[in-house]
Design an enzyme around this catalytic site. Structure first.
Site, PDB file in Angstrom:
ATOM      1  N   GLU A  31       0.242  -3.228   4.744  1.00  0.00           N
ATOM      2  CA  GLU A  31      -0.956  -2.387   4.874  1.00  0.00           C
ATOM      3  C   GLU A  31      -1.000  -1.654   6.219  1.00  0.00           C
ATOM      4  OE1 GLU A  31      -3.632  -1.063   3.871  1.00  0.00           O
ATOM      5  OE2 GLU A  31      -3.902  -1.837   1.852  1.00  0.00           O
ATOM      6  N   ASP A  32      -1.579  -0.456   6.210  1.00  0.00           N
ATOM      7  CA  ASP A  32      -1.764   0.277   7.467  1.00  0.00           C
ATOM      8  C   ASP A  32      -3.239   0.487   7.791  1.00  0.00           C
ATOM      9  OD1 ASP A  32      -2.306   2.196   5.438  1.00  0.00           O
ATOM     10  OD2 ASP A  32      -1.859   3.817   6.846  1.00  0.00           O
ATOM     11  N   SER A  42      -2.663   0.247  -4.215  1.00  0.00           N
ATOM     12  CA  SER A  42      -3.147   1.423  -3.494  1.00  0.00           C
ATOM     13  C   SER A  42      -4.475   1.930  -4.047  1.00  0.00           C
ATOM     14  CB  SER A  42      -2.097   2.541  -3.599  1.00  0.00           C
ATOM     15  OG  SER A  42      -2.608   3.774  -3.148  1.00  0.00           O
ATOM     16  N   ALA A  43      -5.285   2.518  -3.169  1.00  0.00           N
ATOM     17  CA  ALA A  43      -6.546   3.137  -3.597  1.00  0.00           C
ATOM     18  C   ALA A  43      -6.298   4.500  -4.232  1.00  0.00           C
ATOM     19  CB  ALA A  43      -7.470   3.293  -2.398  1.00  0.00           C
ATOM     20  N   LYS A  98      -8.933   5.732   6.190  1.00  0.00           N
ATOM     21  CA  LYS A  98      -7.734   5.033   5.720  1.00  0.00           C
ATOM     22  C   LYS A  98      -8.120   3.869   4.813  1.00  0.00           C
ATOM     23  CE  LYS A  98      -4.061   5.814   9.117  1.00  0.00           C
ATOM     24  NZ  LYS A  98      -3.176   5.157  10.105  1.00  0.00           N
ATOM     25  N   LYS A 127     -10.825  -1.522  -1.627  1.00  0.00           N
ATOM     26  CA  LYS A 127     -10.655  -2.344  -0.449  1.00  0.00           C
ATOM     27  C   LYS A 127     -11.842  -2.108   0.485  1.00  0.00           C
ATOM     28  CE  LYS A 127      -5.695  -1.379  -0.874  1.00  0.00           C
ATOM     29  NZ  LYS A 127      -4.556  -0.640  -0.302  1.00  0.00           N
ATOM     30  N   THR A 160       1.438  10.556   3.396  1.00  0.00           N
ATOM     31  CA  THR A 160       0.536  11.488   2.710  1.00  0.00           C
ATOM     32  C   THR A 160      -0.755  11.714   3.493  1.00  0.00           C
ATOM     33  OG1 THR A 160      -0.301   9.623   1.433  1.00  0.00           O
ATOM     34  CG2 THR A 160       1.368  10.992   0.380  1.00  0.00           C
ATOM     35  N   ASP A 183       0.879  -1.156   0.000  1.00  0.00           N
ATOM     36  CA  ASP A 183       0.000   0.000   0.000  1.00  0.00           C
ATOM     37  C   ASP A 183       0.927   1.219   0.000  1.00  0.00           C
ATOM     38  OD1 ASP A 183      -2.410   1.527   0.317  1.00  0.00           O
ATOM     39  OD2 ASP A 183      -1.914   1.765   2.430  1.00  0.00           O
ATOM     40  N   LEU A 184       0.403   2.375  -0.311  1.00  0.00           N
ATOM     41  CA  LEU A 184       1.249   3.566  -0.429  1.00  0.00           C
ATOM     42  C   LEU A 184       1.129   4.487   0.780  1.00  0.00           C
ATOM     43  CD1 LEU A 184       3.161   5.273  -2.198  1.00  0.00           C
ATOM     44  CD2 LEU A 184       1.136   6.251  -3.296  1.00  0.00           C
ATOM     45  N   ASP A 185      -0.031   5.100   0.918  1.00  0.00           N
ATOM     46  CA  ASP A 185      -0.234   6.085   1.980  1.00  0.00           C
ATOM     47  C   ASP A 185      -0.120   5.429   3.357  1.00  0.00           C
ATOM     48  OD1 ASP A 185      -0.783   7.668  -0.164  1.00  0.00           O
ATOM     49  OD2 ASP A 185      -2.946   7.789   0.178  1.00  0.00           O
TER      50      ASP A 185
END
Length: 222
Positions: A171-172, A116-117, A47, A147, A19, A11-13
């Site tokens: 993932e966070d 990522s979303a 999130k 997700k 971000t 995942d990114l953020d």
């Protein structure tokens, strides 16, 4: 073919880069423009949630009803503010351990995908200098279901030409963990265990994990 029999999907953020603060500032600005406030606690609930669903939640919290066309305009407005903010990002906003782990995976020939979303992932990766680490990008521009639907991760495995059982997801967000589990993948949660139910292991940040630990996780999972 990678000899490690492992592939990683990030995942990114909140996992690789920070971000979240920009999402919060842009959503807060939108809420304030509509006459109500938006808290950090509410932001936590967004999130891993895509832009449209996030907007619906925020309007609901503010007790505001908008037509589909008006919602589209508001989502675009929020995104324009967000893009303006992230356009000024730099490699200083890469989270602890991200660069080291990505470098280790690349050196070992482990295929890596983004899952990522975000619809702005390309810009963020470019601004933070991480683009070259990724063999595949799956983001909000290339999936139809967000997700906790597993589509983003299953597509990542497909693009990396590997089985879901070979993949470790980072993932966070609870929705992201749920999506990874639905895809039958191992999950490393970034954050706290109470916020990430179901994750195979939970760590504070990516500095707490390495390739050997990831291999051990996959072996244990199988």
């Amino acid at each position: 073919m990678n000899t490690t029999q492992i592939a990683c999907i990030f995942d990114l953020d909140g996992v690789l880069v920070d971000t979240a603060v920009y999402h919060y500032q842009a959503w807060k600005k939108l809420a304030n423009s509509l006459g109500f406030d938006f808290s950090h606690a509410q932001n936590e609930q967004l999130k891993g949630v895509n832009r449209q669903r996030s907007l619906e939640k925020i309007l609901n919290w503010g007790g505001i009803t908008k037509t589909a066309a008006e919602q589209e305009e508001l989502a675009a407005l929020k995104n324009s503010w967000y893009v303006e903010m992230i356009s000024k990002m730099s490699d200083t906003e890469v989270l602890p351990g991200s660069l080291k782990l990505l470098t280790e995976l690349q050196a070992a020939g482990v295929p890596v995908a983004l899952g990522s979303a975000s619809k702005n992932s390309g810009l963020i990766l470019e601004r933070t200098g991480l683009s070259h680490f990724f063999n595949a990008i799956v983001d909000g521009n290339s999936v139809t279901s967000s997700k906790p639907d597993p589509e983003v991760f299953l597509k990542g495995a497909e693009l990396l030409r590997t089985e879901p059982s070979n993949c470790v997801v980072f993932e966070d967000a609870a929705a992201g963990v749920e999506a990874a589990l639905a895809a039958k993948m191992a999950v490393v949660g970034i954050g706290t265990a109470e916020n990430l139910p179901g994750a195979d292991v939970v760590i504070e940040d990516l500095s707490k994990i390495n390739l050997e630990k990831l291999k051990a996780l996959l072996q244990h999972k199988s």
